[in-house]
Design a protein around this motif. Structure first.
Motif, PDB file in Angstrom:
ATOM      1  N   ILE A 182       0.221  -1.189  -0.064  1.00 45.59           N
ATOM      2  CA  ILE A 182      -0.174   0.168  -0.253  1.00 45.59           C
ATOM      3  C   ILE A 182       0.930   1.159   0.147  1.00 45.59           C
ATOM      4  CG2 ILE A 182      -2.487   1.178   1.455  1.00 45.59           C
ATOM      5  CD1 ILE A 182      -2.081  -1.554   3.146  1.00 45.59           C
ATOM      6  N   LYS A 183       0.317   2.598  -0.901  1.00 40.31           N
ATOM      7  CA  LYS A 183       1.068   3.683  -0.365  1.00 40.31           C
ATOM      8  C   LYS A 183      -0.478   4.682  -0.736  1.00 40.31           C
ATOM      9  CE  LYS A 183       2.566   4.194  -5.110  1.00 40.31           C
ATOM     10  NZ  LYS A 183       4.221   3.820  -6.357  1.00 40.31           N
ATOM     11  N   VAL A 184      -0.053   5.844   0.103  1.00 45.27           N
ATOM     12  CA  VAL A 184      -0.670   6.443  -0.341  1.00 45.27           C
ATOM     13  C   VAL A 184       0.240   8.355  -0.909  1.00 45.27           C
ATOM     14  CG1 VAL A 184      -2.460   8.215   1.252  1.00 45.27           C
ATOM     15  CG2 VAL A 184      -2.618   6.381   1.422  1.00 45.27           C
ATOM     16  N   THR A 185      -0.517   8.860  -2.152  1.00 46.76           N
ATOM     17  CA  THR A 185       0.574   9.875  -2.229  1.00 46.76           C
ATOM     18  C   THR A 185      -0.314  11.007  -2.093  1.00 46.76           C
ATOM     19  OG1 THR A 185       1.871   7.948  -3.947  1.00 46.76           O
ATOM     20  CG2 THR A 185       1.837  10.694  -4.060  1.00 46.76           C
ATOM     21  N   LYS A 186       0.403  12.107  -2.467  1.00 51.68           N
ATOM     22  CA  LYS A 186      -0.400  13.191  -2.832  1.00 51.68           C
ATOM     23  C   LYS A 186      -0.278  13.524  -3.824  1.00 51.68           C
ATOM     24  CE  LYS A 186      -0.699  17.920  -0.450  1.00 51.68           C
ATOM     25  NZ  LYS A 186      -1.824  17.983  -0.041  1.00 51.68           N
ATOM     26  N   LYS A 187      -1.607  14.541  -4.295  1.00 56.89           N
ATOM     27  CA  LYS A 187      -1.892  14.466  -5.844  1.00 56.89           C
ATOM     28  C   LYS A 187      -0.811  15.633  -6.170  1.00 56.89           C
ATOM     29  CE  LYS A 187      -5.372  16.642  -8.767  1.00 56.89           C
ATOM     30  NZ  LYS A 187      -6.558  16.841  -9.742  1.00 56.89           N
ATOM     31  N   GLY A 188      -0.442  15.999  -7.257  1.00 54.23           N
ATOM     32  CA  GLY A 188       1.007  15.955  -7.387  1.00 54.23           C
ATOM     33  C   GLY A 188       2.630  15.470  -7.739  1.00 54.23           C
ATOM     34  N   LEU A 197       3.650   9.391   0.786  1.00 53.61           N
ATOM     35  CA  LEU A 197       3.766  10.111   2.506  1.00 53.61           C
ATOM     36  C   LEU A 197       3.241   9.107   2.750  1.00 53.61           C
ATOM     37  CD1 LEU A 197      -0.009  12.464   1.455  1.00 53.61           C
ATOM     38  CD2 LEU A 197       2.589  12.959   2.683  1.00 53.61           C
ATOM     39  N   LEU A 198       2.712   7.827   2.634  1.00 56.53           N
ATOM     40  CA  LEU A 198       2.356   6.651   3.335  1.00 56.53           C
ATOM     41  C   LEU A 198       3.501   4.867   2.517  1.00 56.53           C
ATOM     42  CD1 LEU A 198      -0.863   7.203   4.823  1.00 56.53           C
ATOM     43  CD2 LEU A 198       1.286   7.808   5.861  1.00 56.53           C
ATOM     44  N   ASN A 199       3.624   4.196   3.275  1.00 54.44           N
ATOM     45  CA  ASN A 199       4.311   2.713   2.643  1.00 54.44           C
ATOM     46  C   ASN A 199       3.767   2.223   3.693  1.00 54.44           C
ATOM     47  OD1 ASN A 199       5.184   2.825  -0.246  1.00 54.44           O
ATOM     48  ND2 ASN A 199       6.677   4.072   0.351  1.00 54.44           N
ATOM     49  N   GLU A 200       3.184   1.253   3.377  1.00 50.06           N
ATOM     50  CA  GLU A 200       3.202  -0.347   4.358  1.00 50.06           C
ATOM     51  C   GLU A 200       2.699  -1.672   3.224  1.00 50.06           C
ATOM     52  OE1 GLU A 200      -0.535  -1.899   7.510  1.00 50.06           O
ATOM     53  OE2 GLU A 200       0.282   0.835   7.576  1.00 50.06           O
ATOM     54  N   VAL A 201       3.582  -2.699   4.432  1.00 50.23           N
ATOM     55  CA  VAL A 201       3.009  -4.602   3.346  1.00 50.23           C
ATOM     56  C   VAL A 201       2.388  -4.509   4.521  1.00 50.23           C
ATOM     57  CG1 VAL A 201       4.487  -5.939   2.214  1.00 50.23           C
ATOM     58  CG2 VAL A 201       5.086  -3.509   1.884  1.00 50.23           C
ATOM     59  N   PHE A 226      -4.584  14.008  10.496  1.00 49.36           N
ATOM     60  CA  PHE A 226      -5.192  14.608   8.937  1.00 49.36           C
ATOM     61  C   PHE A 226      -5.228  15.610   7.800  1.00 49.36           C
ATOM     62  CE2 PHE A 226      -7.980  10.573   9.366  1.00 49.36           C
ATOM     63  CZ  PHE A 226      -7.176   9.046   8.647  1.00 49.36           C
ATOM     64  N   SER A 227      -4.514  16.286   6.977  1.00 51.24           N
ATOM     65  CA  SER A 227      -4.341  17.989   6.296  1.00 51.24           C
ATOM     66  C   SER A 227      -5.389  17.577   4.825  1.00 51.24           C
ATOM     67  CB  SER A 227      -3.080  17.893   5.975  1.00 51.24           C
ATOM     68  OG  SER A 227      -2.164  17.867   6.599  1.00 51.24           O
ATOM     69  N   ALA A 228      -6.093  19.025   4.768  1.00 50.37           N
ATOM     70  CA  ALA A 228      -7.415  19.202   3.767  1.00 50.37           C
ATOM     71  C   ALA A 228      -5.886  18.713   2.403  1.00 50.37           C
ATOM     72  CB  ALA A 228      -7.631  20.044   3.588  1.00 50.37           C
ATOM     73  N   GLY A 229      -6.919  18.152   1.018  1.00 52.36           N
ATOM     74  CA  GLY A 229      -6.191  17.581   0.242  1.00 52.36           C
ATOM     75  C   GLY A 229      -6.201  17.018  -0.682  1.00 52.36           C
ATOM     76  N   GLU A 230      -5.662  16.676  -1.843  1.00 55.90           N
ATOM     77  CA  GLU A 230      -6.189  15.578  -3.009  1.00 55.90           C
ATOM     78  C   GLU A 230      -5.235  14.221  -2.596  1.00 55.90           C
ATOM     79  OE1 GLU A 230      -9.097  16.215  -4.843  1.00 55.90           O
ATOM     80  OE2 GLU A 230      -9.493  17.102  -3.308  1.00 55.90           O
ATOM     81  N   TYR A 231      -5.393  13.740  -2.780  1.00 55.15           N
ATOM     82  CA  TYR A 231      -4.457  12.251  -2.657  1.00 55.15           C
ATOM     83  C   TYR A 231      -4.944  10.751  -3.278  1.00 55.15           C
ATOM     84  CZ  TYR A 231      -3.349  14.972   2.202  1.00 55.15           C
ATOM     85  OH  TYR A 231      -3.262  15.913   2.735  1.00 55.15           O
ATOM     86  N   GLU A 232      -4.313  10.329  -3.405  1.00 51.01           N
ATOM     87  CA  GLU A 232      -4.640   8.670  -4.680  1.00 51.01           C
ATOM     88  C   GLU A 232      -4.251   8.055  -3.408  1.00 51.01           C
ATOM     89  OE1 GLU A 232      -3.884   7.583  -8.522  1.00 51.01           O
ATOM     90  OE2 GLU A 232      -1.867   7.247  -7.519  1.00 51.01           O
ATOM     91  N   TYR A 233      -4.826   6.909  -3.474  1.00 46.70           N
ATOM     92  CA  TYR A 233      -4.351   5.939  -2.532  1.00 46.70           C
ATOM     93  C   TYR A 233      -4.517   4.476  -3.639  1.00 46.70           C
ATOM     94  CZ  TYR A 233      -5.062   1.471   1.152  1.00 46.70           C
ATOM     95  OH  TYR A 233      -4.944   0.682   1.584  1.00 46.70           O
ATOM     96  N   GLU A 234      -2.837   3.740  -3.462  1.00 41.74           N
ATOM     97  CA  GLU A 234      -2.811   2.493  -4.343  1.00 41.74           C
ATOM     98  C   GLU A 234      -2.662   1.075  -3.744  1.00 41.74           C
ATOM     99  OE1 GLU A 234       0.442   1.067  -8.240  1.00 41.74           O
ATOM    100  OE2 GLU A 234       0.944   3.828  -7.445  1.00 41.74           O
ATOM    101  N   LYS A 278      -6.800   4.636  -6.299  1.00 37.55           N
ATOM    102  CA  LYS A 278      -8.606   5.665  -6.460  1.00 37.55           C
ATOM    103  C   LYS A 278      -7.862   6.651  -5.647  1.00 37.55           C
ATOM    104  CE  LYS A 278     -11.371   2.522  -7.123  1.00 37.55           C
ATOM    105  NZ  LYS A 278     -13.280   2.753  -7.770  1.00 37.55           N
ATOM    106  N   ALA A 279      -8.442   7.553  -6.079  1.00 32.76           N
ATOM    107  CA  ALA A 279      -8.280   9.031  -5.754  1.00 32.76           C
ATOM    108  C   ALA A 279      -8.968   9.513  -4.874  1.00 32.76           C
ATOM    109  CB  ALA A 279      -8.441  10.042  -6.679  1.00 32.76           C
ATOM    110  N   PHE A 280      -8.570  10.452  -4.053  1.00 34.36           N
ATOM    111  CA  PHE A 280      -9.529  11.029  -2.830  1.00 34.36           C
ATOM    112  C   PHE A 280      -9.412  12.201  -2.171  1.00 34.36           C
ATOM    113  CE2 PHE A 280      -5.871   8.417  -0.278  1.00 34.36           C
ATOM    114  CZ  PHE A 280      -5.510   9.580   0.724  1.00 34.36           C
TER     115      PHE A 280
END
Length: 330
Positions: free
Chosen positions: A221-227, A232-236, A258-266, A280-282
């Motif tokens: 799993i990884k979570v990235t801020k848009k752009g 931001l996060l990595n987990e196995v 949590f900080s407001a913004g656009e992110y992607e969960y992969e 998935k964008a969120f």
């Protein structure tokens, strides 16, 4: 080999998840009993520790569990039938009753098994056999149906004295009509923000749309801020299992407010059957972030840097002042 691995997985999960398939005594806070499954004629011969049944359409079967009350007082027990689900840790759970079923589930075990006595009373130092009726649908089904029978000491909620640690027994039930392999089919749903033990987490809904058990799953799993490209996060997560026709939220800890913004969960899910990749964008909205942050015990990386030393300084100062005043008074 696949048949053997599924059997081994069910037994291992029973040990990991606290689900007991053999008769063993429980003595805690006044409860002292054993529960043992009585295997029916449709039981597959390679398994003796839980219900693994080979059935035909429209078949009727009686499932039985022997409860032995080893205490000197009468005891009541609840008999609960559950459909297997998948929890947030990627472990198949046979003991939960009110779980949202996936829309792909054609037949649910808790709808196929009924009991005339949902609560049974067993006399002191005696045993009683509980019978449940299994009715297989007229229409043939593919894959496996998975669930469990839970025996739970009954507590009268009207009484003031309640026992917090109630030990239960859950026996897995696996039902099939044949050994035809069913291809695994995973889909992803929405991303949600929530908390686990007051820690902020972001989760992706994972759905198993096929009537098959998926074992030995690894999630990257990884979570990235848009752009941005740096996650931001990595987990196995390893050694996960997913129940047939079930859905569950796959969480990753945010490790911050949590900080407001656009992110992607992969997430990339790997099993011995195949691989899946979901993106998935969120969005994190200000209002939702504030609501969860107010309840969270997470802190910004530098927000707690000076709090602890200040508290220590105040405590030391109070002690020194108290000693000074005490000596001055003497």
């Amino acid at each position: 080999m696949k048949k053997i691995s599924l059997t081994f997985m069910l037994i291992c999960l029973s040990l990991i998840g606290g689900i007991f398939y053999s008769s063993s005594a429980v003595s805690a806070a006044g409860f002292n009993y054993t529960a043992t499954p009585i295997l029916p004629s449709s039981q597959e011969q390679d398994v003796t520790s839980y219900f693994k049944l080979r059935v035909t359409p429209n078949q009727e079967e009686t499932l039985q569990v022997k409860i032995e009350n080893q205490s000197d007082e009468n005891q009541k027990f609840k008999v609960i039938v559950n459909t297997a689900s998948t929890n947030q840790n990627g472990i198949i759970d046979y003991s939960l009753h009110d779980v949202e079923k996936d829309s792909s589930m054609k037949y649910s075990i808790q709808d196929l098994i009924t009991s005339d006595l949902p609560i049974v009373e067993v006399a002191a130092n005696s045993e009683q056999i509980v019978s449940l009726k299994l009715k297989i649908p007229e229409e043939s089904f593919k894959g496996v149906l998975l669930g469990g029978i839970t025996i739970e000491p009954f507590q009268d909620e009207t009484k003031q004295e309640q026992v917090n640690n109630v030990y239960t027994r859950t026996f897995a039930i696996q039902i099939s009509e044949n050994d035809e392999p069913i291809p695994a089919k995973l889909e992803a749903g929405e991303v949600s923000l929530s908390q686990i033990n007051y820690h902020n987490v972001v989760s992706l809904l994972i759905k198993n749309k096929a009537p098959t058990i998926i074992t030995s799953v690894e999630a990257n799993i990884k979570v990235t801020k848009k752009g941005q490209t740096e996650p931001l996060l990595n987990e196995v997560k390893k050694d996960m299992s997913i129940a047939p026709n079930s859905q569950f939220f796959l969480p990753v800890e945010w490790k911050d407010l949590f900080s407001a913004g656009e992110y992607e969960y992969e997430v990339t899910l790997h099993s011995h059957q195949q691989d899946w990749n979901f993106k998935k964008a969120f969005s994190v909205k200000d209002k939702e972030a504030k609501k969860l942050n107010d309840l969270s015990i997470d802190e910004k990386s530098d927000s707690g840097t000076y709090i602890y030393p200040i508290l220590v300084f105040i405590k030391v100062a109070v002690i020194l002042i108290a000693l000074y005043l005490f000596k001055k008074k003497r």
